[in-house]
Design a protein around this motif. Sequence first.
Motif, PDB file in Angstrom:
ATOM      1  N   ALA A   1     -31.513 -45.407 -39.527  1.00  0.00           N
ATOM      2  CA  ALA A   1     -31.200 -44.499 -38.486  1.00  0.00           C
ATOM      3  C   ALA A   1     -30.422 -43.170 -39.003  1.00  0.00           C
ATOM      4  O   ALA A   1     -30.665 -42.146 -38.674  1.00  0.00           O
ATOM      5  CB  ALA A   1     -30.516 -44.947 -36.940  1.00  0.00           C
TER       6      ALA A   1
ATOM      7  N   GLN B   1     -38.881 -39.914 -37.560  1.00  0.00           N
ATOM      8  CA  GLN B   1     -38.248 -41.334 -37.285  1.00  0.00           C
ATOM      9  C   GLN B   1     -38.744 -41.761 -36.048  1.00  0.00           C
ATOM     10  O   GLN B   1     -39.513 -41.194 -35.337  1.00  0.00           O
ATOM     11  CB  GLN B   1     -36.614 -40.903 -37.305  1.00  0.00           C
TER      12      GLN B   1
ATOM     13  N   ALA C   1     -38.402 -37.623 -31.785  1.00  0.00           N
ATOM     14  CA  ALA C   1     -38.146 -38.340 -32.874  1.00  0.00           C
ATOM     15  C   ALA C   1     -39.376 -38.353 -33.740  1.00  0.00           C
ATOM     16  O   ALA C   1     -39.115 -38.182 -35.181  1.00  0.00           O
ATOM     17  CB  ALA C   1     -38.124 -39.694 -32.450  1.00  0.00           C
TER      18      ALA C   1
ATOM     19  N   ARG D   1     -38.957 -35.553 -36.254  1.00  0.00           N
ATOM     20  CA  ARG D   1     -37.946 -35.419 -37.236  1.00  0.00           C
ATOM     21  C   ARG D   1     -38.390 -36.687 -38.361  1.00  0.00           C
ATOM     22  O   ARG D   1     -37.698 -37.015 -39.123  1.00  0.00           O
ATOM     23  CB  ARG D   1     -36.759 -35.981 -36.462  1.00  0.00           C
TER      24      ARG D   1
ATOM     25  N   ILE E   1     -32.720 -33.178 -26.299  1.00  0.00           N
ATOM     26  CA  ILE E   1     -32.383 -34.694 -25.756  1.00  0.00           C
ATOM     27  C   ILE E   1     -31.780 -34.641 -24.579  1.00  0.00           C
ATOM     28  O   ILE E   1     -31.840 -35.346 -23.486  1.00  0.00           O
ATOM     29  CB  ILE E   1     -31.488 -35.086 -27.097  1.00  0.00           C
TER      30      ILE E   1
ATOM     31  N   GLN F   1     -34.401 -45.075 -33.662  1.00  0.00           N
ATOM     32  CA  GLN F   1     -33.709 -44.670 -34.878  1.00  0.00           C
ATOM     33  C   GLN F   1     -33.054 -43.122 -34.139  1.00  0.00           C
ATOM     34  O   GLN F   1     -31.688 -43.008 -34.492  1.00  0.00           O
ATOM     35  CB  GLN F   1     -34.460 -44.170 -36.093  1.00  0.00           C
ATOM     36  N   LEU F   2     -33.775 -42.317 -33.361  1.00  0.00           N
ATOM     37  CA  LEU F   2     -33.161 -41.135 -32.907  1.00  0.00           C
ATOM     38  C   LEU F   2     -32.017 -41.641 -31.967  1.00  0.00           C
ATOM     39  O   LEU F   2     -30.927 -40.755 -31.897  1.00  0.00           O
ATOM     40  CB  LEU F   2     -34.270 -40.554 -32.090  1.00  0.00           C
TER      41      LEU F   2
ATOM     42  N   LEU G   1     -28.557 -34.121 -36.266  1.00  0.00           N
ATOM     43  CA  LEU G   1     -29.301 -33.631 -35.137  1.00  0.00           C
ATOM     44  C   LEU G   1     -28.817 -32.098 -34.914  1.00  0.00           C
ATOM     45  O   LEU G   1     -27.520 -31.862 -34.976  1.00  0.00           O
ATOM     46  CB  LEU G   1     -28.964 -34.110 -33.842  1.00  0.00           C
TER      47      LEU G   1
ATOM     48  N   GLU H   1     -31.991 -29.539 -31.140  1.00  0.00           N
ATOM     49  CA  GLU H   1     -32.480 -30.884 -30.674  1.00  0.00           C
ATOM     50  C   GLU H   1     -31.612 -31.777 -29.752  1.00  0.00           C
ATOM     51  O   GLU H   1     -32.216 -32.248 -28.996  1.00  0.00           O
ATOM     52  CB  GLU H   1     -32.614 -31.552 -32.127  1.00  0.00           C
TER      53      GLU H   1
ATOM     54  N   GLN I   1     -28.716 -42.896 -34.060  1.00  0.00           N
ATOM     55  CA  GLN I   1     -28.264 -41.497 -34.538  1.00  0.00           C
ATOM     56  C   GLN I   1     -27.573 -40.467 -33.492  1.00  0.00           C
ATOM     57  O   GLN I   1     -26.454 -39.991 -33.642  1.00  0.00           O
ATOM     58  CB  GLN I   1     -29.377 -40.706 -35.069  1.00  0.00           C
ATOM     59  N   TRP I   2     -28.236 -40.524 -32.442  1.00  0.00           N
ATOM     60  CA  TRP I   2     -27.575 -39.761 -31.220  1.00  0.00           C
ATOM     61  C   TRP I   2     -26.131 -40.280 -30.711  1.00  0.00           C
ATOM     62  O   TRP I   2     -25.253 -39.620 -30.679  1.00  0.00           O
ATOM     63  CB  TRP I   2     -28.350 -39.978 -30.073  1.00  0.00           C
TER      64      TRP I   2
ATOM     65  N   ASN J   1     -39.390 -39.662 -27.241  1.00  0.00           N
ATOM     66  CA  ASN J   1     -40.226 -39.967 -28.532  1.00  0.00           C
ATOM     67  C   ASN J   1     -40.875 -38.948 -29.443  1.00  0.00           C
ATOM     68  O   ASN J   1     -41.087 -38.876 -30.485  1.00  0.00           O
ATOM     69  CB  ASN J   1     -41.193 -40.991 -28.202  1.00  0.00           C
TER      70      ASN J   1
END
Length: 335
Positions: free
Chosen positions: A311, A276, A271, A274, A325, A280-281, A317, A321, A284-285, A268
């Motif tokens: 997203a 977002q 995110a 960024r 993650i 959403q992260l 990314l 990042e 996008q991942w 979190n």
Amino acid sequence: MTFSAADSRYDTIRFRRAGRSGLQLPEFSLGLWQNFGDNRSFTTQRDIVLRAFDLGVTHFDLANRYGPPSRSAEKNFGRIVREDLSPYREEIVVTTKAGNPIGASPYLSGGSRKHLLSSLDISLRDLGLDYVDIFYSHSPDLNTPLEETVGALVSAVRSGKALYAGISNYGRDRALEAAHLLAAEGVPLLVHQSRYSILDQHIDRDGILDAATETGTGTIAYSPLAQGLLTDKYLSGSVPQDSRAADSAFLSANDITADYVSHAEELNRIAQERGQSLPQLALQWVLRRPDVTSALIGASSVAQLEHNLAATGFAELSTDELARIDAHAVDLSPR
């Protein structure tokens, strides 16, 4: 009120080709697994589906057991098609599945020809459609010869009741075998639908994504938010009464551990840096990989739908990042 789709519905949505086929699917597809049964407001369901279509989401994913009760999601979606979307049938992709249990009878589960083809007929009746675009074997049935299951998918396509064949939840070796059996019959395996999220990367680890690429099969990622674990609902470590962990068979309060919270908090934080949200992260991942054709998202409200569809409006990314993650990509997803 007569529905008229937004003229701008294709202005921003992006599409990806499903494997080596000619079919393109939107990056985000709407899954009707949960929130579309008879225990939910039909008006809300209609609002979500029509708003999704207005935003370019053309792919609607169903199964005979979606509800509750089983088959109710197909009936509710069929009503929306009949009352609102029938003029746009050529613009939508409707999919359904059979194979997971929907009753005690031995003919209401499994990969037999009996269950798959009779279920498809009932699904078409409930949906009010002449055909579905994709018909799936919902899960592998180790007690039925794969040749029989594949044969049923071939029959569905050759009869015109389905345009394409798909599988879901198959392991790597069985997916490869199914693809080869289908190819031998001249019915390519269009897509393989599998769980995939930051907290559940088994399709990477077990070579399922690689197998799909090898056979020219598209990949549909479901549960990209890990049943809600990749949202802010549980960051405090508590379980809200109206949350999925409080009343779902697929997530429980036991999944909200201190280990989970520590990883989710760090995700979190990435995110927020960024600009977002955590979901959403997470979405996008999943879509960072070009071999993922589409991410299936659910929604309990129009606002949630719109939030998740936003997203991919953020910067890609970065390598740094992605590494951060990955450091918190522990396998905590419920089975």
